[in-house]
Design a protein around this motif. Sequence first.
Motif, short mmCIF file in Angstrom:
data_model
loop_
_atom_site.label_atom_id
_atom_site.label_comp_id
_atom_site.label_asym_id
_atom_site.label_seq_id
_atom_site.Cartn_x
_atom_site.Cartn_y
_atom_site.Cartn_z
N LEU A 86 37.08 43.82 32.12
CA LEU A 86 36.28 43.34 33.87
C LEU A 86 35.26 44.52 34.07
N LEU A 138 40.68 52.19 47.94
CA LEU A 138 40.74 51.04 47.39
C LEU A 138 40.93 50.62 45.86
N ASP A 141 40.59 46.68 40.61
CA ASP A 141 39.66 45.53 40.74
C ASP A 141 38.49 45.35 41.99
N ILE A 259 33.22 39.95 26.08
CA ILE A 259 34.86 39.52 25.54
C ILE A 259 35.14 38.30 24.68
N LEU B 46 42.28 38.28 49.27
CA LEU B 46 42.21 38.63 48.02
C LEU B 46 42.33 40.24 47.18
N ILE B 47 41.85 41.05 48.09
CA ILE B 47 42.09 42.40 48.07
C ILE B 47 43.26 43.32 48.34
N ARG B 50 45.72 42.27 45.03
CA ARG B 50 44.45 42.62 44.02
C ARG B 50 44.43 41.45 43.15
N MET B 51 43.43 40.46 43.84
CA MET B 51 42.99 39.21 42.68
C MET B 51 41.79 39.08 43.18
N ALA B 52 40.98 40.93 43.21
CA ALA B 52 39.61 40.79 43.81
C ALA B 52 38.98 39.80 42.85
N LEU B 53 39.55 39.74 41.83
CA LEU B 53 38.15 39.34 40.43
C LEU B 53 38.87 37.97 40.00
N ASP B 56 35.70 36.36 42.34
CA ASP B 56 34.92 37.16 40.66
C ASP B 56 35.49 35.22 40.09
N ASP B 108 42.97 40.46 31.81
CA ASP B 108 40.96 40.51 32.62
C ASP B 108 40.88 39.91 31.34
N ILE B 111 39.85 35.83 32.22
CA ILE B 111 39.22 36.07 33.15
C ILE B 111 38.36 35.76 33.02
N GLY B 112 37.71 37.17 32.21
CA GLY B 112 36.27 36.86 31.42
C GLY B 112 35.83 35.88 30.38
N ILE B 232 30.27 37.12 45.36
CA ILE B 232 31.43 38.14 45.27
C ILE B 232 31.53 39.56 45.92
N ILE B 236 34.43 40.58 48.90
CA ILE B 236 34.82 41.84 49.11
C ILE B 236 34.46 42.84 49.20
N ALA B 240 36.38 44.98 51.60
CA ALA B 240 37.04 46.83 51.27
C ALA B 240 36.57 47.60 52.35
#
Lengths: 495, 318
Positions: A86, A138, A141, A259, B46-47, B50-53, B56, B108, B111-112, B232, B236, B240
């Motif tokens: 990512l 932070l 991710d 990817i 989400l933050i 730890r699911m911010a992505l 995305d 990761d 997800i991509g 996104i 975030i 953040a």
Amino acid sequence: MNPGGAILGSLGRRRLVWALGLAICFAPTIQAASVQDIANTDWGEQLVRFFSFRDASLRYALVGSVLLGLSCGLLGSFIVVRRMALVGDALSHAVLPGVALGFLWNMSKDPWAIFVGAVVAGLAGTAMVSALTRTTRLKEDTALGLVLATFFAVGICLVTMIQRLPTGNKSGLDKFLFGQAAALGGDDVSLMAIVTLVAVTLVGLFYKELLATSFDPGFARSSGIPAEWVHHGLMLMLAASTVIALQAVGVVLVSAMLITPAATAYLLTDRMHRMLLLASGCGVLAGVTGAFFSFVGRGLPTGPLMVIGASTVFTCAYFMGPRHGVIARWWRHRQSAARTERENTLKALYHIWENGGFRDVGTTLADLAERRKETIDEALGRSRMLAGHGFATVDSNVVYFTPEGRQRAAEIVRNHRLWELYLTNSANIAPDHVHDDAERIEHVLGETVVRELERRLNYATVDPHGKSIPGPRDIHRDAAVRGGDGGVRNPEETS
Amino acid sequence: MNELIPAFDWHQVMVAPWTEDLELFGWIGLMGLLVTASCGLVGNYLILRRMALMGDAVSHSVLPGLVIAFLWSGSRGTWPMFAGALVAGVTTTLLIDAIHRRTRVKQDAAIGIAFSTLFAIGMLLTSIYSQQVDLDAECVLYGEIAFVPLEPMVTLGGVEIGPVSLVRMAGVLLVVGLLIIAFYKELLVASFDDGLARAMGINPAWVHHGLMAILSIVVVSAFEAVGAILVIAMLILPGATASLITRRLSHMHAIVLVHALLSAWLGVSLEVWLDCSIGAAMVVGGAAVFAVVWAVIAWLNHLHTSQRPPSPTSTNDL
């Protein structure tokens, strides 16, 4: 998009989308489907035209997509094995403001200015991600998502401002968003060739360093490889190859070209150099397919088509990869489950035989069923399965070991009891807690490990529960050693 | 360069949108506020988790759901849109699980692969059915927040309430707010302590799926306004910023709302000044707020550490 050709094109396009839909659902059948379509229309002719190098712009599109597939597959492999997939996504979105600034440099689509601007912006993005994770609470991710979207928003602001200008209106900057391989020019292709060449050379030169830092950072540090520099160099090359792919794939989807081919290769092989070759191959395949369908579909964006091509290849590897594919895994799992089941039945037979003082002529199905807490029918099914593998013979409702079956059963019981003794003696686990672990490991202990265990346990003959551990003589003996016929019965005698 | 960046006129940029042109920019600003606030509230979780992505991923992959819902129902109604988004959101999570649970590909990369494939299918459908689908590449990227004031008004009992998409967004914000109030404790516990949540009889899997469902709904309603990728940022950025300032979840929610207000206001001004995409301008405004907060916090930390030596017992309780 083009109202003139739309009516003519819509029929062909609809057929194309069905072909692609099929490709996603039934990857193996795509071959037949697309061949059928080509036969029905003049696609065959277009195929020849596309690959014959006749038109300059098609030639550029073809060469360009080969080059981008090559460089993206090569560098993408490293980010996939480093679990930085990512980061590639964030990097590819972060280049957009650089593209716009490069364009503003002298208000033209000068490939070099755009290249430099975009690489700088991409590197600024990755630097900001590491600054955010270092100086704030932070997590990575969040930082990635934040940088990705913020840079992209700045880029969109700049692009919309440029498009408002009289000269910017026909700038072709919108091609950078979703990609159009047909828009590639000679300058673009020579830039792509240079970047790809540099990438291939650098990966070749620093292969050892890249390999060490990717798989064993501790070893890399101790052998004096500057891991930081390798990381920065990789980021720089990644940014460069992202940027050359932009025109053809577009900002939004370029990360997929990094990817997906690399993940496909990751499913197909365990060796890094083969993974690099396979990833480049998949990248080239996806790139060329995308460029071709985009040419046939007249004005369809190239990026999504390339990505769908790459995902189709990935789907094939996902299901049919020889070692890591889902079908192969399922088959292996089934095989080993069946073997475990067989061995458990053998073990039960051995236990019954042992409890009868190794004297009984055979085991009745009723005894086996009681021992395994099953119905008679299930016991019969299991015994037949053993018979099918030559471990036992079944005669009306009595089961007899064959010599191979008795040997295997004794081995399994030996493995089980040796392991129990080992856990009790060497790992200080209470004797009543060792059974479940032994129950799992008995099926996978190999000969060399068994020899080692026997040696370490001084060739003990009694397990923690007071039962005797079958030794080599018990396993390989002939029928006469312990008296009786050892439960083995000659098939000829039965009749 | 002078053509690109027009002269800054204080009255034109800072005052006029909220006085003379309120009819136009009032709706746009309000829409921006609603979008950023509802995205930000969901984004907080989400933050924390730890699911911010995943945000995305879902924001990209609602596109095919949306397009197929359009083609299926032939209209741009609210309910087909929500249904399409929910299906797409669930499909994304299932695909990601199928890839990273069943093979050795890591999460990761999974997800991509999943979101780029779905997004590519959506883009392709959009270009192929560009006549039928009232949605083009421009909308996917920039959003249509600029057209909010031109939409038909929703009337209730003869009183005009507001443009269609604005009323929908307000409904979504209301639902998100009510859900957070109703399930505050469950969300809090499940986000921080899986084990405690189980012990209290909360099923973390349900919390996860519920959150993903709400995320899909919020993303799809924000999608039309600001486009796939800027969503996104709206998910975030507020969270953040808030997590730089405070560690209490309730305070984070409050800060998210303030951040939403600031980014909507700055966004409109930036758009009036530079004449760029409004959605992107709002994100840039929000990013500026984040940057200021980041700098101030870093400066305060610097002052703090230079005044007295760091104590070895300083706790890091999060």
